[in-house]
Scaffold this motif. Structure first.
Motif, PDB file in Angstrom:
ATOM      1  N   ALA A   1      15.141  27.945  19.089  1.00 37.71           N
ATOM      2  CA  ALA A   1      15.933  28.976  19.665  1.00 37.71           C
ATOM      3  C   ALA A   1      15.235  30.359  19.374  1.00 37.71           C
ATOM      4  CB  ALA A   1      17.555  29.028  19.004  1.00 37.71           C
ATOM      5  N   ILE A   2      15.291  31.242  20.326  1.00 37.54           N
ATOM      6  CA  ILE A   2      14.677  32.499  20.325  1.00 37.54           C
ATOM      7  C   ILE A   2      15.757  33.501  20.550  1.00 37.54           C
ATOM      8  CG2 ILE A   2      12.868  34.140  21.072  1.00 37.54           C
ATOM      9  CD1 ILE A   2      11.425  31.876  22.090  1.00 37.54           C
ATOM     10  N   PHE A   3      15.969  34.591  19.618  1.00 34.91           N
ATOM     11  CA  PHE A   3      16.889  35.593  19.432  1.00 34.91           C
ATOM     12  C   PHE A   3      16.154  37.070  19.669  1.00 34.91           C
ATOM     13  CE2 PHE A   3      18.727  31.940  17.186  1.00 34.91           C
ATOM     14  CZ  PHE A   3      19.909  31.734  17.920  1.00 34.91           C
ATOM     15  N   ARG A   4      15.928  37.837  20.446  1.00 30.95           N
ATOM     16  CA  ARG A   4      15.576  39.147  20.614  1.00 30.95           C
ATOM     17  C   ARG A   4      16.590  40.078  20.448  1.00 30.95           C
ATOM     18  NH1 ARG A   4      10.461  37.856  22.162  1.00 30.95           N
ATOM     19  NH2 ARG A   4      10.069  35.947  23.386  1.00 30.95           N
ATOM     20  N   ALA A   5      16.352  40.957  19.495  1.00 32.34           N
ATOM     21  CA  ALA A   5      17.107  42.088  19.458  1.00 32.34           C
ATOM     22  C   ALA A   5      16.432  43.444  19.552  1.00 32.34           C
ATOM     23  CB  ALA A   5      17.900  42.344  18.276  1.00 32.34           C
ATOM     24  N   ASP A   6      16.858  44.261  20.511  1.00 35.15           N
ATOM     25  CA  ASP A   6      16.252  45.665  20.815  1.00 35.15           C
ATOM     26  C   ASP A   6      16.702  46.706  20.004  1.00 35.15           C
ATOM     27  OD1 ASP A   6      14.159  44.546  22.492  1.00 35.15           O
ATOM     28  OD2 ASP A   6      15.617  44.680  24.414  1.00 35.15           O
ATOM     29  N   GLY A   7      16.038  47.604  19.527  1.00 36.98           N
ATOM     30  CA  GLY A   7      16.487  48.644  18.667  1.00 36.98           C
ATOM     31  C   GLY A   7      15.547  49.013  17.833  1.00 36.98           C
ATOM     32  N   ASP A   8      15.764  49.877  16.681  1.00 35.51           N
ATOM     33  CA  ASP A   8      14.902  50.463  15.973  1.00 35.51           C
ATOM     34  C   ASP A   8      14.578  49.372  14.936  1.00 35.51           C
ATOM     35  OD1 ASP A   8      13.654  51.791  13.944  1.00 35.51           O
ATOM     36  OD2 ASP A   8      15.135  52.727  13.031  1.00 35.51           O
ATOM     37  N   PRO A   9      13.517  49.097  15.048  1.00 39.58           N
ATOM     38  CA  PRO A   9      12.927  47.846  14.076  1.00 39.58           C
ATOM     39  C   PRO A   9      13.135  48.004  12.526  1.00 39.58           C
ATOM     40  CG  PRO A   9      11.141  48.352  15.583  1.00 39.58           C
ATOM     41  CD  PRO A   9      12.126  49.337  15.828  1.00 39.58           C
ATOM     42  N   ASP A  10      13.167  49.006  11.874  1.00 40.79           N
ATOM     43  CA  ASP A  10      13.307  49.358  10.768  1.00 40.79           C
ATOM     44  C   ASP A  10      14.944  49.179  10.329  1.00 40.79           C
ATOM     45  OD1 ASP A  10      11.033  49.814   9.909  1.00 40.79           O
ATOM     46  OD2 ASP A  10      11.120  51.958  10.207  1.00 40.79           O
ATOM     47  N   ASP A  11      15.861  49.533  11.334  1.00 36.48           N
ATOM     48  CA  ASP A  11      17.320  49.590  11.105  1.00 36.48           C
ATOM     49  C   ASP A  11      17.829  48.054  11.303  1.00 36.48           C
ATOM     50  OD1 ASP A  11      20.009  50.390  10.881  1.00 36.48           O
ATOM     51  OD2 ASP A  11      20.063  49.798  13.176  1.00 36.48           O
ATOM     52  N   LEU A  12      17.064  47.456  12.437  1.00 36.25           N
ATOM     53  CA  LEU A  12      17.635  45.992  12.385  1.00 36.25           C
ATOM     54  C   LEU A  12      16.927  44.888  11.404  1.00 36.25           C
ATOM     55  CD1 LEU A  12      16.598  45.497  16.238  1.00 36.25           C
ATOM     56  CD2 LEU A  12      18.761  45.541  15.225  1.00 36.25           C
ATOM     57  N   LEU A  13      15.893  45.337  10.927  1.00 34.74           N
ATOM     58  CA  LEU A  13      15.360  44.558   9.675  1.00 34.74           C
ATOM     59  C   LEU A  13      16.369  44.651   8.474  1.00 34.74           C
ATOM     60  CD1 LEU A  13      11.591  44.649  10.011  1.00 34.74           C
ATOM     61  CD2 LEU A  13      12.834  42.595  10.287  1.00 34.74           C
ATOM     62  N   HIS A  14      16.695  46.003   8.246  1.00 37.91           N
ATOM     63  CA  HIS A  14      17.599  46.152   7.235  1.00 37.91           C
ATOM     64  C   HIS A  14      18.855  45.600   7.218  1.00 37.91           C
ATOM     65  CE1 HIS A  14      19.654  48.348   4.230  1.00 37.91           C
ATOM     66  NE2 HIS A  14      20.552  48.807   4.826  1.00 37.91           N
ATOM     67  N   ARG A  15      19.258  45.630   8.679  1.00 34.96           N
ATOM     68  CA  ARG A  15      20.795  44.834   8.999  1.00 34.96           C
ATOM     69  C   ARG A  15      20.641  43.252   8.532  1.00 34.96           C
ATOM     70  NH1 ARG A  15      23.974  47.938  13.648  1.00 34.96           N
ATOM     71  NH2 ARG A  15      23.110  49.810  13.552  1.00 34.96           N
ATOM     72  N   TYR A  16      19.526  42.942   9.171  1.00 33.92           N
ATOM     73  CA  TYR A  16      19.172  41.325   9.028  1.00 33.92           C
ATOM     74  C   TYR A  16      19.150  40.889   7.731  1.00 33.92           C
ATOM     75  CZ  TYR A  16      16.248  37.406   8.764  1.00 33.92           C
ATOM     76  OH  TYR A  16      15.456  35.899   8.672  1.00 33.92           O
ATOM     77  N   ASP A  17      18.302  41.825   6.829  1.00 34.74           N
ATOM     78  CA  ASP A  17      18.068  41.647   5.409  1.00 34.74           C
ATOM     79  C   ASP A  17      19.351  41.567   4.494  1.00 34.74           C
ATOM     80  OD1 ASP A  17      15.410  41.093   5.634  1.00 34.74           O
ATOM     81  OD2 ASP A  17      14.903  43.068   4.874  1.00 34.74           O
ATOM     82  N   LYS A  18      20.274  42.533   4.996  1.00 34.38           N
ATOM     83  CA  LYS A  18      21.584  42.739   4.241  1.00 34.38           C
ATOM     84  C   LYS A  18      22.705  41.623   4.792  1.00 34.38           C
ATOM     85  CE  LYS A  18      25.304  46.133   3.578  1.00 34.38           C
ATOM     86  NZ  LYS A  18      25.612  47.472   4.154  1.00 34.38           N
ATOM     87  N   THR A  19      22.490  41.295   5.702  1.00 32.19           N
ATOM     88  CA  THR A  19      23.639  40.331   6.504  1.00 32.19           C
ATOM     89  C   THR A  19      23.369  38.885   6.505  1.00 32.19           C
ATOM     90  OG1 THR A  19      23.968  42.016   8.199  1.00 32.19           O
ATOM     91  CG2 THR A  19      24.888  39.786   8.474  1.00 32.19           C
ATOM     92  N   LEU A  20      22.174  38.549   6.734  1.00 30.49           N
ATOM     93  CA  LEU A  20      21.765  36.860   6.608  1.00 30.49           C
ATOM     94  C   LEU A  20      22.329  36.251   5.355  1.00 30.49           C
ATOM     95  CD1 LEU A  20      20.229  34.790   8.502  1.00 30.49           C
ATOM     96  CD2 LEU A  20      18.450  35.331   6.798  1.00 30.49           C
ATOM     97  N   PRO A  21      22.055  36.624   4.274  1.00 30.35           N
ATOM     98  CA  PRO A  21      22.619  35.861   3.239  1.00 30.35           C
ATOM     99  C   PRO A  21      24.023  35.423   3.167  1.00 30.35           C
ATOM    100  CG  PRO A  21      21.057  37.263   2.299  1.00 30.35           C
ATOM    101  CD  PRO A  21      21.288  37.761   3.661  1.00 30.35           C
ATOM    102  N   THR A  22      24.992  36.393   3.682  1.00 34.07           N
ATOM    103  CA  THR A  22      26.204  36.026   3.404  1.00 34.07           C
ATOM    104  C   THR A  22      26.509  35.367   4.953  1.00 34.07           C
ATOM    105  OG1 THR A  22      26.599  38.457   4.413  1.00 34.07           O
ATOM    106  CG2 THR A  22      27.201  38.089   1.763  1.00 34.07           C
ATOM    107  N   ALA A  23      25.929  35.666   5.797  1.00 42.44           N
ATOM    108  CA  ALA A  23      26.452  35.083   7.116  1.00 42.44           C
ATOM    109  C   ALA A  23      26.206  33.618   7.266  1.00 42.44           C
ATOM    110  CB  ALA A  23      25.669  35.729   8.096  1.00 42.44           C
ATOM    111  N   THR A  24      25.017  33.173   6.643  1.00 45.06           N
ATOM    112  CA  THR A  24      24.709  31.974   6.676  1.00 45.06           C
ATOM    113  C   THR A  24      25.255  31.106   5.288  1.00 45.06           C
ATOM    114  OG1 THR A  24      22.616  32.384   5.212  1.00 45.06           O
ATOM    115  CG2 THR A  24      22.415  32.187   7.647  1.00 45.06           C
ATOM    116  N   ALA A  25      25.763  31.650   4.504  1.00 42.08           N
ATOM    117  CA  ALA A  25      26.287  31.013   3.380  1.00 42.08           C
ATOM    118  C   ALA A  25      27.343  29.928   3.588  1.00 42.08           C
ATOM    119  CB  ALA A  25      26.961  32.018   2.463  1.00 42.08           C
ATOM    120  N   THR A  26      28.200  30.132   4.780  1.00 47.29           N
ATOM    121  CA  THR A  26      28.956  28.977   4.972  1.00 47.29           C
ATOM    122  C   THR A  26      28.573  27.979   6.275  1.00 47.29           C
ATOM    123  OG1 THR A  26      30.284  30.460   6.489  1.00 47.29           O
ATOM    124  CG2 THR A  26      30.714  30.349   4.176  1.00 47.29           C
TER     125      THR A  26
END
Length: 95
Positions: A5-30
């Protein structure tokens, strides 16, 4: 059959990486299942996430049908993604 699966998100890479790093641990916990491989990379126009799942069904259960995951991703302000899913024919180089 395994899928990539390939997920592509367009936008400011720094902002997207920050959101990714902040969100992934809690989003995947369950998540009821996890991918065999998960890679996130910066692109010129955003980020790309590549997962390898044991089956399409596992991908659907963990991401598409997982309301907790979807809610946390939406609350993080994640943009709409382009998604591509392919069945894997081979996953390694010959020895």
């Amino acid at each position: 059959m395994p899928v990539r699966a390939i997920f592509r998100a367009d936008g400011d890479p720094d902002d997207l990486l920050h959101r990714y790093d902040k969100t992934l641990p809690t989003a995947t916990a369950t998540a009821p299942v996890r991918p065999d491989v998960h890679v996130c990379a910066r692109t010129d126009s955003g980020i790309v996430i590549v997962d390898v799942w044991a089956s399409r069904e596992d991908l659907v259960r963990a991401v598409v049908q997982n309301e907790d995951f979807r809610t946390r991703w939406t609350e993080a302000g994640w943009p709409d993604e382009a998604v591509e899913v392919y069945e894997i024919h081979n996953s390694g180089w010959p020895v």
